[in-house]
Design a protein around this motif. Sequence first.
Motif, PDB file in Angstrom:
ATOM      1  N   VAL A 173      47.598 -36.853 112.334  1.00 16.53           N
ATOM      2  CA  VAL A 173      46.885 -35.790 112.954  1.00 16.53           C
ATOM      3  C   VAL A 173      46.162 -36.369 114.180  1.00 16.53           C
ATOM      4  CG1 VAL A 173      44.751 -34.247 112.740  1.00 16.53           C
ATOM      5  CG2 VAL A 173      46.580 -34.500 110.846  1.00 16.53           C
ATOM      6  N   THR A 174      45.690 -37.629 114.281  1.00 15.14           N
ATOM      7  CA  THR A 174      45.196 -38.434 115.380  1.00 15.14           C
ATOM      8  C   THR A 174      45.879 -38.496 116.470  1.00 15.14           C
ATOM      9  OG1 THR A 174      43.545 -39.653 114.100  1.00 15.14           O
ATOM     10  CG2 THR A 174      43.942 -40.546 116.107  1.00 15.14           C
ATOM     11  N   GLY A 175      47.301 -38.827 115.950  1.00 11.19           N
ATOM     12  CA  GLY A 175      48.246 -38.799 117.341  1.00 11.19           C
ATOM     13  C   GLY A 175      48.585 -37.456 117.751  1.00 11.19           C
ATOM     14  N   ASN A 176      48.484 -36.486 116.784  1.00  6.40           N
ATOM     15  CA  ASN A 176      48.844 -35.017 117.473  1.00  6.40           C
ATOM     16  C   ASN A 176      47.449 -34.566 118.314  1.00  6.40           C
ATOM     17  OD1 ASN A 176      51.259 -34.288 116.418  1.00  6.40           O
ATOM     18  ND2 ASN A 176      50.422 -34.063 114.452  1.00  6.40           N
ATOM     19  N   ILE A 177      46.416 -34.884 117.908  1.00  9.13           N
ATOM     20  CA  ILE A 177      45.117 -34.719 119.027  1.00  9.13           C
ATOM     21  C   ILE A 177      45.390 -35.347 120.274  1.00  9.13           C
ATOM     22  CG2 ILE A 177      42.727 -35.036 119.230  1.00  9.13           C
ATOM     23  CD1 ILE A 177      42.489 -34.663 115.892  1.00  9.13           C
ATOM     24  N   GLU A 208      40.936 -27.217 117.462  1.00  5.56           N
ATOM     25  CA  GLU A 208      40.059 -26.797 116.216  1.00  5.56           C
ATOM     26  C   GLU A 208      40.911 -26.991 115.070  1.00  5.56           C
ATOM     27  OE1 GLU A 208      38.346 -22.732 114.105  1.00  5.56           O
ATOM     28  OE2 GLU A 208      38.580 -22.750 116.443  1.00  5.56           O
ATOM     29  N   TYR A 209      42.122 -26.805 114.734  1.00  8.45           N
ATOM     30  CA  TYR A 209      42.960 -26.798 113.622  1.00  8.45           C
ATOM     31  C   TYR A 209      43.183 -28.373 113.386  1.00  8.45           C
ATOM     32  CZ  TYR A 209      43.605 -21.886 112.220  1.00  8.45           C
ATOM     33  OH  TYR A 209      43.483 -20.844 111.809  1.00  8.45           O
ATOM     34  N   LEU A 210      43.565 -28.882 114.336  1.00  7.03           N
ATOM     35  CA  LEU A 210      43.663 -30.486 114.235  1.00  7.03           C
ATOM     36  C   LEU A 210      42.599 -31.108 113.856  1.00  7.03           C
ATOM     37  CD1 LEU A 210      46.207 -30.828 117.095  1.00  7.03           C
ATOM     38  CD2 LEU A 210      46.841 -31.036 115.011  1.00  7.03           C
ATOM     39  N   GLY A 211      41.317 -30.710 114.428  1.00  8.65           N
ATOM     40  CA  GLY A 211      40.137 -31.313 113.893  1.00  8.65           C
ATOM     41  C   GLY A 211      39.812 -31.101 112.365  1.00  8.65           C
ATOM     42  N   ASN A 212      40.019 -29.843 111.938  1.00  7.18           N
ATOM     43  CA  ASN A 212      39.712 -29.390 110.674  1.00  7.18           C
ATOM     44  C   ASN A 212      40.711 -30.278 109.817  1.00  7.18           C
ATOM     45  OD1 ASN A 212      37.585 -27.806 111.168  1.00  7.18           O
ATOM     46  ND2 ASN A 212      39.115 -26.039 111.303  1.00  7.18           N
ATOM     47  N   ALA A 255      45.631 -29.714 104.349  1.00  6.68           N
ATOM     48  CA  ALA A 255      45.495 -30.477 105.452  1.00  6.68           C
ATOM     49  C   ALA A 255      46.691 -30.597 106.283  1.00  6.68           C
ATOM     50  CB  ALA A 255      45.236 -31.898 105.090  1.00  6.68           C
ATOM     51  N   ARG A 256      47.726 -30.364 105.659  1.00  7.62           N
ATOM     52  CA  ARG A 256      49.257 -30.490 106.462  1.00  7.62           C
ATOM     53  C   ARG A 256      49.313 -29.240 107.106  1.00  7.62           C
ATOM     54  NH1 ARG A 256      53.858 -32.333 103.012  1.00  7.62           N
ATOM     55  NH2 ARG A 256      53.212 -34.406 103.869  1.00  7.62           N
ATOM     56  N   ASP A 257      48.987 -28.179 106.247  1.00  9.77           N
ATOM     57  CA  ASP A 257      49.207 -26.693 106.786  1.00  9.77           C
ATOM     58  C   ASP A 257      48.376 -26.567 108.287  1.00  9.77           C
ATOM     59  OD1 ASP A 257      51.257 -26.108 105.122  1.00  9.77           O
ATOM     60  OD2 ASP A 257      49.784 -25.218 103.564  1.00  9.77           O
ATOM     61  N   MET A 258      47.158 -27.094 108.072  1.00 13.59           N
ATOM     62  CA  MET A 258      46.275 -26.909 109.056  1.00 13.59           C
ATOM     63  C   MET A 258      46.771 -27.826 110.345  1.00 13.59           C
ATOM     64  SD  MET A 258      42.204 -27.015 107.810  1.00 13.59           S
ATOM     65  CE  MET A 258      42.502 -28.114 106.404  1.00 13.59           C
ATOM     66  N   MET A 259      47.429 -28.735 110.152  1.00 11.80           N
ATOM     67  CA  MET A 259      48.001 -29.508 111.206  1.00 11.80           C
ATOM     68  C   MET A 259      49.114 -28.881 111.742  1.00 11.80           C
ATOM     69  SD  MET A 259      49.530 -33.351 111.034  1.00 11.80           S
ATOM     70  CE  MET A 259      50.873 -32.996 110.027  1.00 11.80           C
TER      71      MET A 259
END
Length: 163
Positions: A43-47, A22-26, A1-5
């Motif tokens: 992740v929500t904050g990064n989106i 796409e990556y952040l959503g995954n 999850a962290r790597d995808m983020m």
Amino acid sequence: ARDMMNIGIVYAYLGSYEEALEYLGNSLVRYEELTDPSGVAVVTGNIGGVYARLGAFDNALLYFEKALFTHTELNEKSLIAAITGNIGSVHYSLGQYEVALEYLVRALAEHEALGAKSAVALVTGNIGGVYADIGEYDKALEYFEKANKTTGSILDSLNIYNY
């Protein structure tokens, strides 16, 4: 999850926002599967940050506010401070200067309480920018000088030898 983020964040830095989302959503889905509320909030904050870069400020605020809610529930003070500043920056971009100042001043107090000098310098400068844009030049100068002083103290503490 962290790597995808992290891949999503790099795509955002590269300006490849579709790939970033796409990556952040995954990553978000994965953190939800792991029942990791802090990861979900990060992740929500990064989106929200990607939407802010796209100029989709309503979406940015939606994601930032969700992240802020969770970080507040978890008492993650540095993340609360960062997201609060991001919300202030979005309101600034929308021309909502008074609301921007409310969030930025709150973020500044939170960063000061944490002793996060570089964040203090950044947010102090952002507050100065808001005051400059609304024509309150004395206050703008006051905040820019504070930001400059804070930045100088950070550099002094690094003990860098220039030759």
